[in-house]
Design a protein around this motif. Structure first.
Motif, PDB file in Angstrom:
ATOM      1  N   SER A  11       0.811  -1.222   0.000  1.00 22.91           N
ATOM      2  CA  SER A  11       0.000   0.000   0.000  1.00 22.91           C
ATOM      3  C   SER A  11       0.842   1.270   0.000  1.00 22.91           C
ATOM      4  O   SER A  11       0.331   2.366  -0.272  1.00 22.91           O
ATOM      5  N   GLU A  12       2.121   1.167   0.300  1.00 16.52           N
ATOM      6  CA  GLU A  12       2.986   2.344   0.355  1.00 16.52           C
ATOM      7  C   GLU A  12       3.450   2.801  -1.021  1.00 16.52           C
ATOM      8  O   GLU A  12       3.935   3.911  -1.178  1.00 16.52           O
ATOM      9  N   ILE A  13       3.316   1.931  -2.018  1.00 18.76           N
ATOM     10  CA  ILE A  13       3.777   2.279  -3.369  1.00 18.76           C
ATOM     11  C   ILE A  13       2.817   3.294  -3.989  1.00 18.76           C
ATOM     12  O   ILE A  13       1.597   3.138  -3.940  1.00 18.76           O
ATOM     13  N   ILE A  14       3.395   4.334  -4.579  1.00 19.29           N
ATOM     14  CA  ILE A  14       2.605   5.416  -5.184  1.00 19.29           C
ATOM     15  C   ILE A  14       2.755   5.353  -6.703  1.00 19.29           C
ATOM     16  O   ILE A  14       3.869   5.285  -7.230  1.00 19.29           O
ATOM     17  N   PHE A  15       1.621   5.374  -7.386  1.00 13.10           N
ATOM     18  CA  PHE A  15       1.668   5.419  -8.847  1.00 13.10           C
ATOM     19  C   PHE A  15       1.392   6.849  -9.300  1.00 13.10           C
ATOM     20  O   PHE A  15       0.324   7.399  -9.044  1.00 13.10           O
ATOM     21  N   ASP A  16       2.365   7.452  -9.953  1.00 13.03           N
ATOM     22  CA  ASP A  16       2.263   8.834 -10.424  1.00 13.03           C
ATOM     23  C   ASP A  16       2.385   8.841 -11.939  1.00 13.03           C
ATOM     24  O   ASP A  16       3.456   8.590 -12.488  1.00 13.03           O
ATOM     25  N   GLU A  17       1.292   9.143 -12.628  1.00 17.77           N
ATOM     26  CA  GLU A  17       1.294   9.125 -14.092  1.00 17.77           C
ATOM     27  C   GLU A  17       2.307  10.103 -14.684  1.00 17.77           C
ATOM     28  O   GLU A  17       2.813   9.907 -15.792  1.00 17.77           O
ATOM     29  N   ALA A  18       2.600  11.168 -13.950  1.00 19.77           N
ATOM     30  CA  ALA A  18       3.495  12.192 -14.475  1.00 19.77           C
ATOM     31  C   ALA A  18       4.923  11.691 -14.654  1.00 19.77           C
ATOM     32  O   ALA A  18       5.658  12.191 -15.519  1.00 19.77           O
ATOM     33  N   ILE A  19       5.326  10.696 -13.847  1.00 16.46           N
ATOM     34  CA  ILE A  19       6.714  10.223 -13.965  1.00 16.46           C
ATOM     35  C   ILE A  19       6.776   8.768 -14.431  1.00 16.46           C
ATOM     36  O   ILE A  19       7.874   8.207 -14.506  1.00 16.46           O
ATOM     37  N   TYR A  20       5.626   8.176 -14.733  1.00 23.51           N
ATOM     38  CA  TYR A  20       5.654   6.796 -15.229  1.00 23.51           C
ATOM     39  C   TYR A  20       5.418   6.824 -16.733  1.00 23.51           C
ATOM     40  O   TYR A  20       4.392   7.319 -17.203  1.00 23.51           O
ATOM     41  N   PRO A  21       6.349   6.292 -17.533  1.00 26.46           N
ATOM     42  CA  PRO A  21       6.287   6.486 -18.982  1.00 26.46           C
ATOM     43  C   PRO A  21       5.266   5.610 -19.708  1.00 26.46           C
ATOM     44  O   PRO A  21       4.907   5.913 -20.841  1.00 26.46           O
ATOM     45  N   ARG A  22       4.822   4.522 -19.077  1.00 35.51           N
ATOM     46  CA  ARG A  22       3.905   3.616 -19.768  1.00 35.51           C
ATOM     47  C   ARG A  22       2.465   4.038 -19.483  1.00 35.51           C
ATOM     48  O   ARG A  22       2.026   4.071 -18.340  1.00 35.51           O
ATOM     49  N   HIS A  23       1.738   4.367 -20.549  1.00 37.99           N
ATOM     50  CA  HIS A  23       0.360   4.822 -20.367  1.00 37.99           C
ATOM     51  C   HIS A  23      -0.639   3.670 -20.361  1.00 37.99           C
ATOM     52  O   HIS A  23      -1.674   3.746 -19.694  1.00 37.99           O
ATOM     53  N   ASP A  24      -0.364   2.605 -21.109  1.00 34.53           N
ATOM     54  CA  ASP A  24      -1.274   1.468 -21.169  1.00 34.53           C
ATOM     55  C   ASP A  24      -0.640   0.252 -20.492  1.00 34.53           C
ATOM     56  O   ASP A  24       0.567   0.224 -20.235  1.00 34.53           O
ATOM     57  N   HIS A  25      -1.455  -0.739 -20.214  1.00 34.19           N
ATOM     58  CA  HIS A  25      -0.931  -2.014 -19.725  1.00 34.19           C
ATOM     59  C   HIS A  25      -1.760  -3.148 -20.321  1.00 34.19           C
ATOM     60  O   HIS A  25      -2.880  -2.928 -20.817  1.00 34.19           O
ATOM     61  N   ASP A  26      -1.189  -4.330 -20.264  1.00 35.04           N
ATOM     62  CA  ASP A  26      -1.820  -5.513 -20.855  1.00 35.04           C
ATOM     63  C   ASP A  26      -2.524  -6.296 -19.750  1.00 35.04           C
ATOM     64  O   ASP A  26      -1.869  -6.918 -18.903  1.00 35.04           O
ATOM     65  N   PRO A  27      -3.862  -6.311 -19.705  1.00 35.34           N
ATOM     66  CA  PRO A  27      -4.585  -7.036 -18.656  1.00 35.34           C
ATOM     67  C   PRO A  27      -4.246  -8.527 -18.625  1.00 35.34           C
ATOM     68  O   PRO A  27      -4.177  -9.130 -17.552  1.00 35.34           O
ATOM     69  N   ALA A  28      -3.998  -9.111 -19.818  1.00 38.48           N
ATOM     70  CA  ALA A  28      -3.660 -10.535 -19.856  1.00 38.48           C
ATOM     71  C   ALA A  28      -2.322 -10.809 -19.176  1.00 38.48           C
ATOM     72  O   ALA A  28      -2.142 -11.814 -18.482  1.00 38.48           O
ATOM     73  N   LEU A  29      -1.362  -9.884 -19.356  1.00 38.67           N
ATOM     74  CA  LEU A  29      -0.063 -10.038 -18.718  1.00 38.67           C
ATOM     75  C   LEU A  29      -0.185  -9.887 -17.199  1.00 38.67           C
ATOM     76  O   LEU A  29       0.479 -10.607 -16.435  1.00 38.67           O
ATOM     77  N   VAL A  30      -1.039  -8.988 -16.753  1.00 44.36           N
ATOM     78  CA  VAL A  30      -1.285  -8.837 -15.303  1.00 44.36           C
ATOM     79  C   VAL A  30      -1.824 -10.153 -14.741  1.00 44.36           C
ATOM     80  O   VAL A  30      -1.408 -10.615 -13.668  1.00 44.36           O
TER      81      VAL A  30
END
Length: 426
Positions: A11-30
């Protein structure tokens, strides 16, 4: 840069779109990662985070943890990189995401390249971080570089119009003074050659030529509300009569900034100030008290018009401040002497044929015992300069209150409505 391994809560991990370069992800890979999360951990393929716990690599694994444990918080091991500045985080995230697994798309890399360029990274550094050739970076950034240059050049021109020094403009534009001069000369030429711009600058559009010395106004023009606000149409008439495109206009009682707007529209340079600029235009109106003398300007020889719309003595008493050095709060003799000194101070700075325009309204209703005080006459006696013109500026729809009308009837007095504009020639 070597990371350290640390155990933290998911829960401590923060996802910040401004500094994360990948905009999409693959649901099947998740889904696949969620099924083999123990194997991923055993292989020490840890999620990477920055020093402030922002995710910089491993979005699919981060989502897989959440899917696998269905919102349950748990401890996981992560790689911690000691970076905290946003541009360093993005650069590292782009590099890590280009090294393995599901590669960043070209669209993601292009967006990351634009952001990294905005942070000041070189083409070579961006190419290395994104694992692409320098020619590809040049291709991606061609439009961005052009747009940035156009924005910079426009900012330089706007600062020049606002009479900032070349040193100030060069610092903001991150260029030398020769570049500033070249850009402003280019904009001037463009304005003079562009038919629509030239028509506006020459008052050929959206303007009624003043033929007489009575400038009647049906109602006050729309604009920011400010006590004692100057009528922009009167200023526009003065620009037409006494200035040419790119001449400098000074307004040291700027109020709500209407002089700025009309000067920008007509392509006049402007230096505006006020004793206390209004908050919404403090970024455009300089703070300067004329009690301390005329302002400092880089090129007095280009000033063709000084427009003075000061507080009207008792009419504005206490409206701006309670300071006794405020013109509106002074005794009448001091008000007259101070305003005359201001005009003389400008006259000493200006070159021959420049104009000083003063607009004032006689004081009556607010004066002691309703005594009529003709400030314009006082100024004409005090200022020994040739008068180019005197103009009456009444509002046709302006009316006095019932109490004022009744007083006038009972005392057989005429109520003052109009303002008068006096233009002196230096």
């Amino acid at each position: 840069m070597q990371p350290s391994v640390k155990t933290i809560n998911l829960s401590e991990i923060i996802f910040d779109e401004a500094i994360y370069p990948r905009h999409d992800h693959d649901p099947a890979l998740v889904q696949r990662y969620a099924e083999v999360i123990e194997e991923i951990e055993a292989a020490q393929k840890y999620i990477a985070i920055a020093g402030d716990y922002k995710l910089i690599d491993g979005k699919h694994r981060w989502l897989a943890y959440q899917k696998r444990y269905d919102g349950e918080d748990r401890e996981i091991q992560v790689l911690v990189y000691p970076v905290t500045a946003p541009h360093d985080q993005l650069a590292l995230a782009a590099e890590l995401n280009s090294d393995h697994g599901w590669q960043l798309s070209l669209a993601d890399k292009q967006e990351a390249a634009k952001t990294l360029y905005a942070y000041g990274l070189s083409y070579d550094t961006i190419a290395a971080k994104l694992k692409v050739g320098k020619s590809k970076i040049s291709e991606w950034l061609a439009r961005t570089v052009k747009d940035n240059k156009e924005r910079r050049d426009r900012k330089i021109f706007e600062m020049w119009l606002a009479c900032h020094t070349q040193e100030e403009i060069a610092e903001v534009g991150a260029c030398d003074q020769a570049t500033v001069a070249r850009i402003t000369d280019g904009f001037m030429q463009t304005v003079l050659e562009n038919q629509s711009h030239k028509a506006v600058a020459d008052h050929a559009t959206d303007f009624e030529v003043p033929l007489y010395n009575i400038w009647k106004q049906q109602v006050k023009s729309e604009g920011p509300s400010h006590f004692g606000n100057s009528e922009v149409r009167w200023v526009d008439n003065l620009l037409y009569l006494y200035t040419k495109p790119f001449d400098i206009v000074i307004d040291p009682f700027a109020g709500s900034g209407s002089t700025i707007d009309i000067c920008k529209k007509r392509f006049r340079r402007y230096w505006v100030s006020d004793r206390k600029p209004i908050p919404e235009r403090a970024h455009q109106i300089r703070e300067h008290d004329l009690i301390n003398g005329p302002p400092s300007l880089p090129r007095w020889q280009d000033v063709k018009l000084v427009y003075l719309d000061p507080p009207y003595w008792k009419q504005a008493e206490g409206k701006y401040s309670s300071d006794p050095t405020d013109l509106a709060n002074m005794p009448l003799k001091q008000f007259t002497e101070t305003l005359a000194a201001i005009i003389h101070g400008f006259a000493k700075k200006l070159k021959p044929r420049a104009m000083i325009a003063l607009i004032l309204r006689p004081t009556q209703w607010q004066a002691p015992e309703r005594e009529y005080t003709d400030h314009v006459a006082d100024m004409i006696r005090a200022i020994k300069l040739p008068i180019d013109m005197r103009v009456q500026c009444p509002y046709e729809s302006q009316q006095c209150g019932a109490e004022m009308v009744e007083w006038a009837k009972q005392n057989r007095k005429v109520l003052v409505l109009s303002r008068e504009l006096v233009i002196w020639r230096v």
